[in-house]
Write a protein that holds these residues in place. Structure first.
Motif, PDB file in Angstrom:
ATOM      1  N   PHE A  69     -10.896 -15.497 -12.861  1.00 37.91           N
ATOM      2  CA  PHE A  69      -9.584 -15.331 -13.487  1.00 37.91           C
ATOM      3  C   PHE A  69      -8.511 -16.174 -12.809  1.00 37.91           C
ATOM      4  O   PHE A  69      -7.367 -16.185 -13.223  1.00 37.91           O
ATOM      5  N   TYR A  70      -8.883 -16.866 -11.746  1.00 39.16           N
ATOM      6  CA  TYR A  70      -7.896 -17.643 -10.973  1.00 39.16           C
ATOM      7  C   TYR A  70      -8.148 -19.143 -11.021  1.00 39.16           C
ATOM      8  O   TYR A  70      -7.432 -19.905 -10.402  1.00 39.16           O
ATOM      9  N   ILE A  74      -9.823 -22.606 -17.451  1.00 43.78           N
ATOM     10  CA  ILE A  74     -10.857 -21.633 -17.803  1.00 43.78           C
ATOM     11  C   ILE A  74     -11.923 -22.229 -18.727  1.00 43.78           C
ATOM     12  O   ILE A  74     -12.938 -21.611 -18.971  1.00 43.78           O
ATOM     13  N   ARG A  75     -11.668 -23.454 -19.215  1.00 45.12           N
ATOM     14  CA  ARG A  75     -12.669 -24.023 -20.122  1.00 45.12           C
ATOM     15  C   ARG A  75     -13.778 -24.766 -19.384  1.00 45.12           C
ATOM     16  O   ARG A  75     -14.755 -25.164 -19.968  1.00 45.12           O
ATOM     17  N   ARG A  77     -16.958 -24.806 -17.415  1.00 44.89           N
ATOM     18  CA  ARG A  77     -18.051 -23.825 -17.362  1.00 44.89           C
ATOM     19  C   ARG A  77     -18.319 -23.360 -15.931  1.00 44.89           C
ATOM     20  O   ARG A  77     -18.476 -24.153 -15.026  1.00 44.89           O
TER      21      ARG A  77
ATOM     22  N   LEU B  27     -17.011  -8.354 -19.512  1.00 48.37           N
ATOM     23  CA  LEU B  27     -15.741  -8.964 -19.098  1.00 48.37           C
ATOM     24  C   LEU B  27     -14.676  -7.891 -18.917  1.00 48.37           C
ATOM     25  O   LEU B  27     -13.905  -7.911 -17.955  1.00 48.37           O
ATOM     26  N   SER B  30     -14.504  -6.211 -15.578  1.00 46.72           N
ATOM     27  CA  SER B  30     -13.791  -6.967 -14.550  1.00 46.72           C
ATOM     28  C   SER B  30     -12.279  -6.862 -14.735  1.00 46.72           C
ATOM     29  O   SER B  30     -11.530  -6.783 -13.770  1.00 46.72           O
ATOM     30  N   PHE B  31     -11.843  -6.870 -15.997  1.00 50.23           N
ATOM     31  CA  PHE B  31     -10.396  -6.740 -16.231  1.00 50.23           C
ATOM     32  C   PHE B  31      -9.910  -5.337 -15.898  1.00 50.23           C
ATOM     33  O   PHE B  31      -8.769  -5.150 -15.480  1.00 50.23           O
ATOM     34  N   VAL B  42      -3.232 -11.311 -13.680  1.00 55.14           N
ATOM     35  CA  VAL B  42      -3.958 -12.493 -13.199  1.00 55.14           C
ATOM     36  C   VAL B  42      -3.397 -13.732 -13.895  1.00 55.14           C
ATOM     37  O   VAL B  42      -2.880 -13.633 -15.003  1.00 55.14           O
ATOM     38  N   PRO B  43      -3.474 -14.891 -13.233  1.00 54.06           N
ATOM     39  CA  PRO B  43      -2.842 -16.096 -13.806  1.00 54.06           C
ATOM     40  C   PRO B  43      -3.703 -16.808 -14.845  1.00 54.06           C
ATOM     41  O   PRO B  43      -3.389 -17.914 -15.258  1.00 54.06           O
ATOM     42  N   THR B  44      -4.767 -16.160 -15.281  1.00 53.59           N
ATOM     43  CA  THR B  44      -5.813 -16.791 -16.087  1.00 53.59           C
ATOM     44  C   THR B  44      -5.333 -17.614 -17.273  1.00 53.59           C
ATOM     45  O   THR B  44      -5.801 -18.708 -17.511  1.00 53.59           O
ATOM     46  N   LEU B  45      -4.394 -17.085 -18.064  1.00 55.01           N
ATOM     47  CA  LEU B  45      -3.978 -17.804 -19.283  1.00 55.01           C
ATOM     48  C   LEU B  45      -2.525 -18.278 -19.184  1.00 55.01           C
ATOM     49  O   LEU B  45      -1.798 -18.315 -20.179  1.00 55.01           O
ATOM     50  N   ARG B  48      -0.261 -20.287 -21.881  1.00 54.39           N
ATOM     51  CA  ARG B  48      -0.670 -20.058 -23.270  1.00 54.39           C
ATOM     52  C   ARG B  48       0.353 -19.156 -23.957  1.00 54.39           C
ATOM     53  O   ARG B  48       1.064 -18.396 -23.305  1.00 54.39           O
ATOM     54  N   TYR B 302      -9.270 -13.654 -23.299  1.00 58.35           N
ATOM     55  CA  TYR B 302      -9.891 -14.526 -22.307  1.00 58.35           C
ATOM     56  C   TYR B 302     -11.092 -15.241 -22.915  1.00 58.35           C
ATOM     57  O   TYR B 302     -11.239 -16.455 -22.790  1.00 58.35           O
ATOM     58  N   GLU B 305     -10.191 -18.014 -25.476  1.00 59.04           N
ATOM     59  CA  GLU B 305      -9.663 -19.219 -24.834  1.00 59.04           C
ATOM     60  C   GLU B 305     -10.753 -19.959 -24.066  1.00 59.04           C
ATOM     61  O   GLU B 305     -10.779 -21.187 -24.028  1.00 59.04           O
ATOM     62  N   GLU B 306     -11.638 -19.196 -23.474  1.00 57.77           N
ATOM     63  CA  GLU B 306     -12.733 -19.778 -22.699  1.00 57.77           C
ATOM     64  C   GLU B 306     -13.629 -20.636 -23.590  1.00 57.77           C
ATOM     65  O   GLU B 306     -14.215 -21.614 -23.158  1.00 57.77           O
ATOM     66  N   LYS B 307     -13.723 -20.218 -24.860  1.00 56.07           N
ATOM     67  CA  LYS B 307     -14.647 -20.902 -25.758  1.00 56.07           C
ATOM     68  C   LYS B 307     -14.064 -22.173 -26.373  1.00 56.07           C
ATOM     69  O   LYS B 307     -14.779 -22.934 -27.001  1.00 56.07           O
ATOM     70  N   LYS B 308     -12.748 -22.363 -26.236  1.00 51.90           N
ATOM     71  CA  LYS B 308     -12.155 -23.556 -26.839  1.00 51.90           C
ATOM     72  C   LYS B 308     -12.646 -24.810 -26.124  1.00 51.90           C
ATOM     73  O   LYS B 308     -12.747 -24.831 -24.908  1.00 51.90           O
ATOM     74  N   LEU B 310     -12.859 -28.500 -24.525  1.00 50.03           N
ATOM     75  CA  LEU B 310     -11.956 -29.309 -23.704  1.00 50.03           C
ATOM     76  C   LEU B 310     -11.424 -30.486 -24.508  1.00 50.03           C
ATOM     77  O   LEU B 310     -12.133 -31.042 -25.309  1.00 50.03           O
TER      78      LEU B 310
END
Lengths: 181, 310
Positions: A69-70, A74-75, A77, B27, B30-31, B42-45, B48, B302, B305-308, B310
């Motif tokens: 999460f840090y 995040i994209r 892998r 997931l 964990s959240f 958390v700073p994850t997104l 966005r 999460y 966004e993870e699946k988008k 690059l």
């Protein structure tokens, strides 16, 4: 081409030396705790804790840190998200952050942010089994098991018994390395 | 809809595989850890933008999505239209396109018409999350319910789950049926014949009109809100009569397993579908569902966004 860098015995000796360095630098084990970065770092932190106990007779708490999460994108892998389990307060502690391979420094940056969100340790030091260079951030290790010069597109794998392998550190050439690490 | 466009949205439980459901629930674990800390963010997104586009009144779902988005460090904008101004398809799309032009990465939509999120997903580059569309689906509710069940019962396989009440108007029931069937649970529906769907056989569930009979040996008692606002005609004589027949009272709960959990998606009509002492009793996990909703919605955002690429 796959090249073996460290075998089981050498990994063990390296960890023994690192555990002594940790004790020496911190003048004992008071307030010390080990936090491994998922996954390889967690196993190494547990091994270091055992070695510290062998020489000092004291239990050092061990936690695991998931940095998913840090991370800064995040994209990119990464292995599946696992859990952060730190069963003690980090406030006022001396934290030894443990990772298997030290490369760009980005994982360590993420780990530092993750720990800071958990509390306010007195200090954080970094212990890595392998430092392969190519830093992209101004971060250095306090304890490095072995410095291994690599090229950027090679890959270094730390394989551990806990994950069902025979203990070894191997260098994979560019062709086999895939997306690198 | 091609596979690619479906993957960056969450439109319904119907479209999700068992593997994807389990991934989201892992997931969420964990959240949930994050939500237990002093710093619950958390700073994850970071950077966005998330837009809540709600065309139907909602406090809890909107608040839950808003807080989940904030816990992920996104910027959140709430756009609520009064339910009275039913917008035509075209102007609804215009609203969504405008929101997207403002830079939205994720659009969370609730609408009284079924299929609106699917329509938006076809036209938008942003990810669309269905927060409830008409009587169709409410996928994040099903996910948080599954998460709560697994937390309490360890697994879903072979578990006996009763969904009770106004099934026919319930997108919560529909999403839960899809989800729980995929997770291997044994699902039964209980309610007045007028509020049960006719297609239950195709859904692979059992149906009971007798509540005491239906509750026998049940591990999970999932109550639904009686959606009086969606019922144009009389489906049952009176709310008092409804409670007598299908309301969850303390006595009636004795038919279920002693360690059965009682769930309700809220808001509750106390005394109509559920007695107050049951809602607040030891078997109730209703408030935990609310907490888990945050973790699950963080996991969904999460994951999208993870699946988008690059």
């Amino acid at each position: 081409m796959k090249k073996s860098l460290l075998d089981r015995k050498e990994i063990d000796r390296t960890l023994t030396r690192m555990s002594h360095e940790i004790i020496e630098k911190n003048k004992g084990v008071e307030d010390l705790c080990l936090v491994g970065i998922q996954r390889g770092g967690v196993y190494l932190a547990e091994r270091l804790a055992k070695k510290i106990k062998d020489s000092e007779g004291a239990d050092v708490p061990v936690g695991s840190l998931d940095i998913s999460f840090y991370r800064d994108d995040i994209r990119i892998r990464l292995p599946a998200v696992s859990r952060t389990e730190i069963p003690f307060s980090v406030d006022g502690k001396k934290i030894i952050l443990v990772d298997d391979v030290f490369f760009t420094g980005r994982s360590i940056r993420a780990a530092l942010d993750a720990i800071m969100d958990l509390g306010r340790p007195d200090l954080i030091q970094l212990a890595v089994l392998v430092d392969r260079g190519h830093r992209e951030l101004p971060i250095r290790a306090d304890y490095a098991g072995k410095n291994i010069p690599t090229s950027r597109d090679e890959r270094v794998d730390v394989l551990l018994e806990e994950d069902g392998h025979e203990d070894s550190v191997v260098l994979l050439s560019a062709g086999e390395a895939g997306n690198g690490r | 809809m091609d596979d690619n466009s479906r993957k960056k949205h969450l439109l319904g439980m119907k479209e999700l595989s068992r593997e994807e459901i389990m991934h989201l629930l892992n997931l969420a674990t964990s959240f949930k850890d994050v939500l237990r800390r002093d710093i619950k963010k958390v700073p994850t997104l970071r950077g966005r933008t998330v837009v809540n586009l709600f065309f139907e009144p909602s406090t809890r779902t909107r608040t839950s999505f808003e807080l989940a988005a904030k816990r992920l460090s996104t910027d959140v904008i709430n756009f609520s239209a009064p339910s009275s101004s039913i917008l035509k398809g075209e102007s609804l799309l215009d609203t969504a396109l405008t929101v997207e032009a403002l830079g939205a990465d994720i659009i969370i939509i609730r609408h009284s018409s079924s299929g609106v999120p699917h329509m938006l997903a076809r036209h938008l580059k942003a990810s669309v999350i269905n927060a409830g569309d008409g009587t169709n689906e409410h996928p994040t509710q099903a996910l948080l319910d599954a998460f709560t069940i697994i937390e309490k019962k360890q697994e879903t396989s072979g578990l006996r789950v009763a969904i009770i009440g106004d099934i026919i108007h319930s997108r919560v029931a529909k999403s839960n049926i899809y989800c729980l069937k995929k997770l291997g649970a044994d699902v039964r529906l209980i309610g007045p014949a007028t509020l049960l769907p006719s297609c239950w056989k195709e859904m692979g569930v059992e149906v009971f009109t007798d509540m005491d009979e239906g509750l026998k040996g049940v591990d999970v008692v999932m109550m639904l809100r009686l959606q009086l606002e969606r019922q144009g005609k009389a489906f049952f004589p009176s709310t008092e009569e409804y409670f007598r027949q299908w309301g969850l009272s303390k006595r009636r709960l004795l038919s279920a397993k002693p360690d059965a959990i009682v769930m309700h998606p809220g808001p509750m009509n106390r005394g109509i579908e559920i007695a107050s002492d049951v809602a607040d009793g030891n078997n109730s996990v209703i408030l935990e569902q609310v907490t888990n909703g945050l973790a699950v919605r963080m996991a969904v955002m999460y994951h999208l966004e993870e699946k988008k690429e690059l």
